[in-house]
Design a protein around this motif. Sequence first.
Motif, mmCIF file in Angstrom:
data_model
loop_
_atom_site.group_PDB
_atom_site.id
_atom_site.type_symbol
_atom_site.label_atom_id
_atom_site.label_comp_id
_atom_site.label_asym_id
_atom_site.label_seq_id
_atom_site.Cartn_x
_atom_site.Cartn_y
_atom_site.Cartn_z
ATOM 1 N N GLU A 104 0.849 -1.198 0.000
ATOM 2 C CA GLU A 104 0.000 0.000 0.000
ATOM 3 C C GLU A 104 0.878 1.239 0.000
ATOM 4 O O GLU A 104 2.014 1.210 0.475
ATOM 5 C CB GLU A 104 -0.901 0.011 1.239
ATOM 6 N N THR A 105 0.338 2.340 -0.508
ATOM 7 C CA THR A 105 1.045 3.614 -0.415
ATOM 8 C C THR A 105 1.017 4.079 1.036
ATOM 9 O O THR A 105 0.233 3.585 1.847
ATOM 10 C CB THR A 105 0.402 4.676 -1.327
ATOM 11 N N SER A 106 1.851 5.031 1.375
ATOM 12 C CA SER A 106 1.954 5.492 2.766
ATOM 13 C C SER A 106 0.638 6.060 3.287
ATOM 14 O O SER A 106 0.351 5.970 4.482
ATOM 15 C CB SER A 106 3.074 6.522 2.918
ATOM 16 N N ASP A 107 -0.191 6.631 2.402
ATOM 17 C CA ASP A 107 -1.486 7.153 2.849
ATOM 18 C C ASP A 107 -2.580 6.081 2.841
ATOM 19 O O ASP A 107 -3.712 6.332 3.248
ATOM 20 C CB ASP A 107 -1.912 8.358 2.007
ATOM 21 N N GLY A 108 -2.259 4.875 2.334
ATOM 22 C CA GLY A 108 -3.206 3.763 2.323
ATOM 23 C C GLY A 108 -4.319 3.884 1.293
ATOM 24 O O GLY A 108 -5.223 3.063 1.262
ATOM 25 N N GLU A 109 -4.247 4.895 0.414
ATOM 26 C CA GLU A 109 -5.332 5.118 -0.539
ATOM 27 C C GLU A 109 -5.134 4.428 -1.882
ATOM 28 O O GLU A 109 -6.078 4.281 -2.645
ATOM 29 C CB GLU A 109 -5.530 6.619 -0.744
ATOM 30 N N ARG A 110 -3.931 4.017 -2.181
ATOM 31 C CA ARG A 110 -3.625 3.306 -3.424
ATOM 32 C C ARG A 110 -2.627 2.199 -3.105
ATOM 33 O O ARG A 110 -2.213 2.027 -1.975
ATOM 34 C CB ARG A 110 -3.060 4.273 -4.472
ATOM 35 N N GLY A 111 -2.229 1.471 -4.140
ATOM 36 C CA GLY A 111 -1.243 0.421 -3.943
ATOM 37 C C GLY A 111 -0.183 0.469 -5.024
ATOM 38 O O GLY A 111 -0.423 0.936 -6.135
ATOM 39 N N VAL A 112 0.998 -0.013 -4.670
ATOM 40 C CA VAL A 112 2.099 -0.117 -5.609
ATOM 41 C C VAL A 112 2.283 -1.601 -5.916
ATOM 42 O O VAL A 112 2.397 -2.417 -4.999
ATOM 43 C CB VAL A 112 3.395 0.491 -5.028
ATOM 44 N N VAL A 113 2.281 -1.944 -7.201
ATOM 45 C CA VAL A 113 2.399 -3.340 -7.625
ATOM 46 C C VAL A 113 3.593 -3.449 -8.568
ATOM 47 O O VAL A 113 3.729 -2.658 -9.499
ATOM 48 C CB VAL A 113 1.117 -3.830 -8.331
ATOM 49 N N ARG A 114 4.452 -4.415 -8.288
ATOM 50 C CA ARG A 114 5.600 -4.702 -9.165
ATOM 51 C C ARG A 114 5.290 -5.979 -9.923
ATOM 52 O O ARG A 114 4.825 -6.953 -9.331
ATOM 53 C CB ARG A 114 6.873 -4.849 -8.346
ATOM 54 N N MET A 115 5.493 -5.955 -11.232
ATOM 55 C CA MET A 115 5.171 -7.139 -12.033
ATOM 56 C C MET A 115 6.196 -7.377 -13.127
ATOM 57 O O MET A 115 6.853 -6.441 -13.591
ATOM 58 C CB MET A 115 3.768 -7.023 -12.615
ATOM 59 N N ALA A 116 6.323 -8.638 -13.504
ATOM 60 C CA ALA A 116 7.108 -9.024 -14.678
ATOM 61 C C ALA A 116 6.136 -9.117 -15.839
ATOM 62 O O ALA A 116 5.098 -9.780 -15.729
ATOM 63 C CB ALA A 116 7.792 -10.360 -14.443
ATOM 64 N N VAL A 117 6.451 -8.441 -16.925
ATOM 65 C CA VAL A 117 5.569 -8.405 -18.094
ATOM 66 C C VAL A 117 6.282 -9.114 -19.238
ATOM 67 O O VAL A 117 7.470 -8.897 -19.476
ATOM 68 C CB VAL A 117 5.229 -6.952 -18.486
ATOM 69 N N ARG A 118 5.532 -9.962 -19.924
ATOM 70 C CA ARG A 118 6.075 -10.685 -21.070
ATOM 71 C C ARG A 118 5.125 -10.548 -22.254
ATOM 72 O O ARG A 118 3.915 -10.720 -22.100
ATOM 73 C CB ARG A 118 6.263 -12.159 -20.716
ATOM 74 N N ALA A 119 5.689 -10.199 -23.414
ATOM 75 C CA ALA A 119 4.914 -10.111 -24.645
ATOM 76 C C ALA A 119 5.384 -11.218 -25.580
ATOM 77 O O ALA A 119 6.587 -11.483 -25.686
ATOM 78 C CB ALA A 119 5.092 -8.746 -25.301
ATOM 79 N N TYR A 120 4.421 -11.849 -26.244
ATOM 80 C CA TYR A 120 4.710 -12.983 -27.119
ATOM 81 C C TYR A 120 4.145 -12.759 -28.508
ATOM 82 O O TYR A 120 3.067 -12.186 -28.652
ATOM 83 C CB TYR A 120 4.059 -14.261 -26.563
ATOM 84 N N ARG A 121 4.860 -13.264 -29.510
ATOM 85 C CA ARG A 121 4.312 -13.367 -30.860
ATOM 86 C C ARG A 121 3.475 -14.640 -30.875
ATOM 87 O O ARG A 121 3.956 -15.717 -30.535
ATOM 88 C CB ARG A 121 5.421 -13.473 -31.904
ATOM 89 N N VAL A 122 2.219 -14.516 -31.256
ATOM 90 C CA VAL A 122 1.327 -15.659 -31.318
ATOM 91 C C VAL A 122 1.704 -16.476 -32.555
ATOM 92 O O VAL A 122 1.702 -15.950 -33.672
ATOM 93 C CB VAL A 122 -0.153 -15.223 -31.379
#
Length: 145
Positions: A104-122
């Motif tokens: 959560e952010t320090s004010d608790g009103e939003r969140g921080v999300v870390r993600m691994a993103v992968r794009a593929y050729r179909v």
Amino acid sequence: MSGLYYENFEVGQIIDHERRRTVTEADNQRFCDMTMNQQPLHLDAAFAAETPFGERVVNGLYTTSLTTDGTIVANLSYDDVEHPEPVFHGDTIRAESEVLAKRETSDGERGVVRMAVRAYRVELEGQDTLVCSFERTVLSLKKSA
């Protein structure tokens, strides 16, 4: 990722993005024009024919942009961007995101999300080909906010 809020993200979760996109020559041309990227590898068929690729390659930043989907308020950072394979006109791209961490952010009103993103050729036959990967940190809405 459409409609996901901070509370919906779980560490380890893999999210298949709902939208896929077949990249056209016009997409690549417009993106290069809008970003003032005049790299001949993206725009000049004669030049690109003489490269190891043998044809024009879609702008890598455009490929990266195809992975954004959902209720994210803002992108905070991109790290470790890789393009292991080129994208060409006519390729269909799909994406998935794996949730790595959240807080959560320090004010608790939003969140921080870390993600691994992968794009593929179909690929029509066989396993899809990884064309782009990176880690992204985003600011996400909370249901309660």
